[in-house]
Design a protein around this motif. Structure first.
Motif, PDB file in Angstrom:
ATOM      1  N   THR A   1      60.305 -90.172 -64.448  1.00  0.00           N
ATOM      2  CA  THR A   1      60.198 -89.441 -65.716  1.00  0.00           C
ATOM      3  C   THR A   1      61.261 -88.347 -65.783  1.00  0.00           C
ATOM      4  O   THR A   1      61.952 -88.204 -66.797  1.00  0.00           O
ATOM      5  N   ALA A   2      61.409 -87.605 -64.686  1.00  0.00           N
ATOM      6  CA  ALA A   2      62.410 -86.532 -64.679  1.00  0.00           C
ATOM      7  C   ALA A   2      63.817 -87.114 -64.798  1.00  0.00           C
ATOM      8  O   ALA A   2      64.664 -86.587 -65.526  1.00  0.00           O
ATOM      9  N   ALA A   3      64.068 -88.230 -64.114  1.00  0.00           N
ATOM     10  CA  ALA A   3      65.403 -88.842 -64.167  1.00  0.00           C
ATOM     11  C   ALA A   3      65.694 -89.337 -65.581  1.00  0.00           C
ATOM     12  O   ALA A   3      66.796 -89.139 -66.107  1.00  0.00           O
TER      13      ALA A   3
ATOM     14  N   VAL B   1      52.860 -97.953 -57.770  1.00  0.00           N
ATOM     15  CA  VAL B   1      53.831 -96.868 -57.834  1.00  0.00           C
ATOM     16  C   VAL B   1      53.071 -95.568 -57.584  1.00  0.00           C
ATOM     17  O   VAL B   1      51.967 -95.384 -58.097  1.00  0.00           O
ATOM     18  N   SER B   2      53.638 -94.692 -56.776  1.00  0.00           N
ATOM     19  CA  SER B   2      52.940 -93.445 -56.441  1.00  0.00           C
ATOM     20  C   SER B   2      53.190 -92.383 -57.514  1.00  0.00           C
ATOM     21  O   SER B   2      54.100 -92.531 -58.342  1.00  0.00           O
ATOM     22  N   VAL B   3      52.411 -91.312 -57.474  1.00  0.00           N
ATOM     23  CA  VAL B   3      52.610 -90.215 -58.429  1.00  0.00           C
ATOM     24  C   VAL B   3      54.018 -89.598 -58.264  1.00  0.00           C
ATOM     25  O   VAL B   3      54.718 -89.392 -59.260  1.00  0.00           O
ATOM     26  N   PRO B   4      54.487 -89.323 -57.026  1.00  0.00           N
ATOM     27  CA  PRO B   4      55.854 -88.795 -56.904  1.00  0.00           C
ATOM     28  C   PRO B   4      56.900 -89.737 -57.506  1.00  0.00           C
ATOM     29  O   PRO B   4      57.847 -89.296 -58.149  1.00  0.00           O
ATOM     30  N   GLN B   5      56.727 -91.043 -57.325  1.00  0.00           N
ATOM     31  CA  GLN B   5      57.686 -91.997 -57.911  1.00  0.00           C
ATOM     32  C   GLN B   5      57.671 -91.893 -59.436  1.00  0.00           C
ATOM     33  O   GLN B   5      58.717 -91.918 -60.080  1.00  0.00           O
TER      34      GLN B   5
ATOM     35  N   ALA C   1      64.942 -94.529 -56.197  1.00  0.00           N
ATOM     36  CA  ALA C   1      65.294 -93.097 -56.242  1.00  0.00           C
ATOM     37  C   ALA C   1      66.798 -92.882 -56.390  1.00  0.00           C
ATOM     38  O   ALA C   1      67.352 -91.940 -55.819  1.00  0.00           O
ATOM     39  N   ASP C   2      67.441 -93.768 -57.154  1.00  0.00           N
ATOM     40  CA  ASP C   2      68.891 -93.716 -57.283  1.00  0.00           C
ATOM     41  C   ASP C   2      69.266 -93.351 -58.734  1.00  0.00           C
ATOM     42  O   ASP C   2      69.520 -94.226 -59.571  1.00  0.00           O
ATOM     43  N   ARG C   3      69.292 -92.060 -59.013  1.00  0.00           N
ATOM     44  CA  ARG C   3      69.593 -91.593 -60.372  1.00  0.00           C
ATOM     45  C   ARG C   3      71.032 -91.904 -60.763  1.00  0.00           C
ATOM     46  O   ARG C   3      71.340 -92.110 -61.921  1.00  0.00           O
ATOM     47  N   ARG C   4      71.901 -91.876 -59.762  1.00  0.00           N
ATOM     48  CA  ARG C   4      73.325 -92.055 -60.059  1.00  0.00           C
ATOM     49  C   ARG C   4      73.569 -93.438 -60.687  1.00  0.00           C
ATOM     50  O   ARG C   4      74.235 -93.561 -61.698  1.00  0.00           O
ATOM     51  N   THR C   5      72.979 -94.453 -60.046  1.00  0.00           N
ATOM     52  CA  THR C   5      73.159 -95.811 -60.590  1.00  0.00           C
ATOM     53  C   THR C   5      72.508 -95.924 -61.967  1.00  0.00           C
ATOM     54  O   THR C   5      73.095 -96.498 -62.896  1.00  0.00           O
ATOM     55  N   ALA C   6      71.317 -95.373 -62.110  1.00  0.00           N
ATOM     56  CA  ALA C   6      70.624 -95.448 -63.412  1.00  0.00           C
ATOM     57  C   ALA C   6      71.491 -94.815 -64.491  1.00  0.00           C
ATOM     58  O   ALA C   6      71.672 -95.372 -65.579  1.00  0.00           O
ATOM     59  N   HIS C   7      72.051 -93.666 -64.181  1.00  0.00           N
ATOM     60  CA  HIS C   7      72.913 -92.954 -65.117  1.00  0.00           C
ATOM     61  C   HIS C   7      74.139 -93.793 -65.470  1.00  0.00           C
ATOM     62  O   HIS C   7      74.502 -93.954 -66.631  1.00  0.00           O
ATOM     63  N   ARG C   8      74.758 -94.372 -64.455  1.00  0.00           N
ATOM     64  CA  ARG C   8      75.978 -95.161 -64.693  1.00  0.00           C
ATOM     65  C   ARG C   8      75.676 -96.390 -65.555  1.00  0.00           C
ATOM     66  O   ARG C   8      76.434 -96.724 -66.469  1.00  0.00           O
ATOM     67  N   LEU C   9      74.544 -97.045 -65.285  1.00  0.00           N
ATOM     68  CA  LEU C   9      74.175 -98.229 -66.082  1.00  0.00           C
ATOM     69  C   LEU C   9      74.106 -97.877 -67.562  1.00  0.00           C
ATOM     70  O   LEU C   9      74.587 -98.608 -68.423  1.00  0.00           O
TER      71      LEU C   9
ATOM     72  N   ASN D   1      64.894-100.693 -61.537  1.00  0.00           N
ATOM     73  CA  ASN D   1      65.073-100.896 -60.090  1.00  0.00           C
ATOM     74  C   ASN D   1      65.811 -99.726 -59.452  1.00  0.00           C
ATOM     75  O   ASN D   1      65.469 -99.286 -58.349  1.00  0.00           O
ATOM     76  N   ALA D   2      66.810 -99.200 -60.168  1.00  0.00           N
ATOM     77  CA  ALA D   2      67.558 -98.055 -59.632  1.00  0.00           C
ATOM     78  C   ALA D   2      66.615 -96.858 -59.472  1.00  0.00           C
ATOM     79  O   ALA D   2      66.604 -96.199 -58.422  1.00  0.00           O
ATOM     80  N   LEU D   3      65.799 -96.620 -60.482  1.00  0.00           N
ATOM     81  CA  LEU D   3      64.895 -95.464 -60.385  1.00  0.00           C
ATOM     82  C   LEU D   3      63.834 -95.678 -59.296  1.00  0.00           C
ATOM     83  O   LEU D   3      63.449 -94.728 -58.609  1.00  0.00           O
ATOM     84  N   MET D   4      63.377 -96.896 -59.158  1.00  0.00           N
ATOM     85  CA  MET D   4      62.392 -97.193 -58.104  1.00  0.00           C
ATOM     86  C   MET D   4      62.998 -96.934 -56.716  1.00  0.00           C
ATOM     87  O   MET D   4      62.296 -96.623 -55.765  1.00  0.00           O
TER      88      MET D   4
END
Ligand code: B12
Length: 339
Positions: free
Chosen positions: A192-194, A183-187, A140-148, A135-138
């Motif tokens: 993947t990059a995150a 989900v779009s290609v940019p998403q 576009a929130d890398r910070r939360t994903a990282h913290r989790l 959900n965090a990545l969807m």
């Protein structure tokens, strides 16, 4: 076989016929989907016939049905009509009966999305974390994903479990959503990059095991752009004390053989995610086997098509396959023992 030797002409003819019959998806994807759809269908069909494994084409048809579901009003009928045209085209091209009867069998009974269940959509032991991470990545929130992920590690969750039940599960679920046009290609690129970024922050853990003195080369085969599966396999080897030579995606064959020799590798872990790249796997294995020095090392294969057909690894000339990174290291340890 015509399918292989004259692939370009056949492909172009199929695109023309599908377009003429109006067998297209809804805009804006229509033109690109038509081309890619024709190419993918013929590639999968030729691999299935070439290897004598109809299941590879059946699996593709199930995937195509899911893909069309998100892009056309009547996906099953569209796929069936397209297969009808493929059958007629193969007949006109003097194609052998084997390919045609496979096409007809699938047209008569279009399979469902089996592959998704095979890729393990069962109970996830870190289900809650996986959902929050995705959900965090969807969002576009890398910070939360990282913290989790950092919090889970600090709370004692094993890195291997985070890899398999968070990163792998999230990537696969995100891929399923892309397939269904949710989900779009940019998403997809963002997620993947995150995930790659967050994985790289775990390397203190990944590199901390005592070394066992063994070396393995890990790579995806030429043409295949999927790198996270191979990278996870490399990281699991590292966590078991191996020194890994991780070459990433899309590696040219000659480079792989040279690396194996130069680094004194015990074995090669070779990844392919797309079924059409199975021939590149077989070719690379042949090249390794031919080499007087590298030829005696073990070769382990894995990735999507090897899960679709559990005997495919024999066909390509490997020593074994494994379904995921955890299984990979156990299997490699056994292969090293018997050599
Ligand atoms: C990210 C992604 C991409 C990215 C990859 C970027 C990158 N830097 O890696 C890009 C955008 C390049 C991409 C492109 C394409 N992709 Co893509 N992609 C994905 C996605 C969403 C995630 C892949 C991933 O990271 N998975 C997570 C890893 C950890 O899982 P894994 O790869 O299965 O690896 C595990 C096991 O398989 C095993 N394993 C893997 N390798 C090895 C090797 C050994 C030796 C062993 C023992 C084990 C092993 O262990 C791994 C770890 O446990 C998948 C969805 C999915 N289900 O995987 C689609 C997916 C693989 N892609 C798909 C498609 C269709 C494509 C394209 C054709 C799309 C297009 N029209 O362009 C192209 C093909 C490009 C090419 N030439 O290779 C389809 C394939 C469908 C099919 N039936 O074959 C999928 C399944 C999406 C879907 N559900 O439709 N993709």
């Amino acid at each position: 076989m015509v399918l292989v030797s004259d692939a370009r002409a056949l492909h172009d003819a199929l695109v023309r016929r599908w377009r003429a019959e109006g067998l297209v998806v809804e805009e804006p994807d229509a033109a690109a989907e038509l081309k890619e759809g024709a190419e993918a269908l013929l590639h999968h069909l030729s691999k299935a016939v070439e290897t004598g494994r109809p299941g590879l084409f059946r699996d593709y048809a199930a995937w195509a049905k899911g893909y069309l579901q998100g892009r056309a009003a009547r996906p099953t009928e569209l796929l069936q009509d397209r297969l009808q045209v493929v059958d007629a085209l193969l007949a006109d091209s003097g194609e052998d009966d084997e390919a045609r009867s496979l096409v007809r069998a699938i047209r008569d009974e279009v399979p469902g999305l089996e592959a998704e269940t095979r890729q393990g959509r069962g109970k996830n032991p870190l289900g809650d974390l996986h959902v929050r991470y995705l959900n965090a990545l969807m969002a576009a929130d890398r910070r939360t994903a990282h913290r989790l992920v950092q919090d889970a590690l600090a709370g004692g969750v094993d890195v291997r479990d985070i890899y398999l039940h968070v990163f792998q599960a999230a990537q696969r679920e995100m891929g399923r959503r892309w397939q269904l046009n949710e989900v779009s290609v940019p998403q997809e690129h963002f997620c993947t990059a995150a995930t790659q970024l967050i994985m790289s922050q775990l390397y203190d853990e990944v590199f901390s095991a005592e070394r066992n003195g063994k070396v393995v080369v890990v790579t995806s085969v030429a043409g295949d752009l999927h790198e996270i599966g191979a990278r996870m396999v490399a990281d699991f080897f590292e966590m078991d004390g191996w020194d890994t030579v991780y070459l990433g995606a899309n590696s040219p064959s000659s480079a792989v053989v040279e690396e194996m020799k130069e680094r004194g590798a015990e074995g090669l872990a070779l990844s392919a995610t797309m079924t059409p790249h199975v021939s590149a796997v077989a070719e690379l294995i042949q090249e390794v086997r031919k080499d007087p020095e590298a030829g005696s090392r073990w070769i382990l294969v894995g990735g999507y098509p090897f899960g679709v057909d559990p005997d495919l690894w024999r066909e390509v000339g490997a020593d074994a396959m494994a379904l995921d990174a955890l299984e990979a290291t156990g299997t490699a340890a056994r292969l090293s023992e018997v050599r």
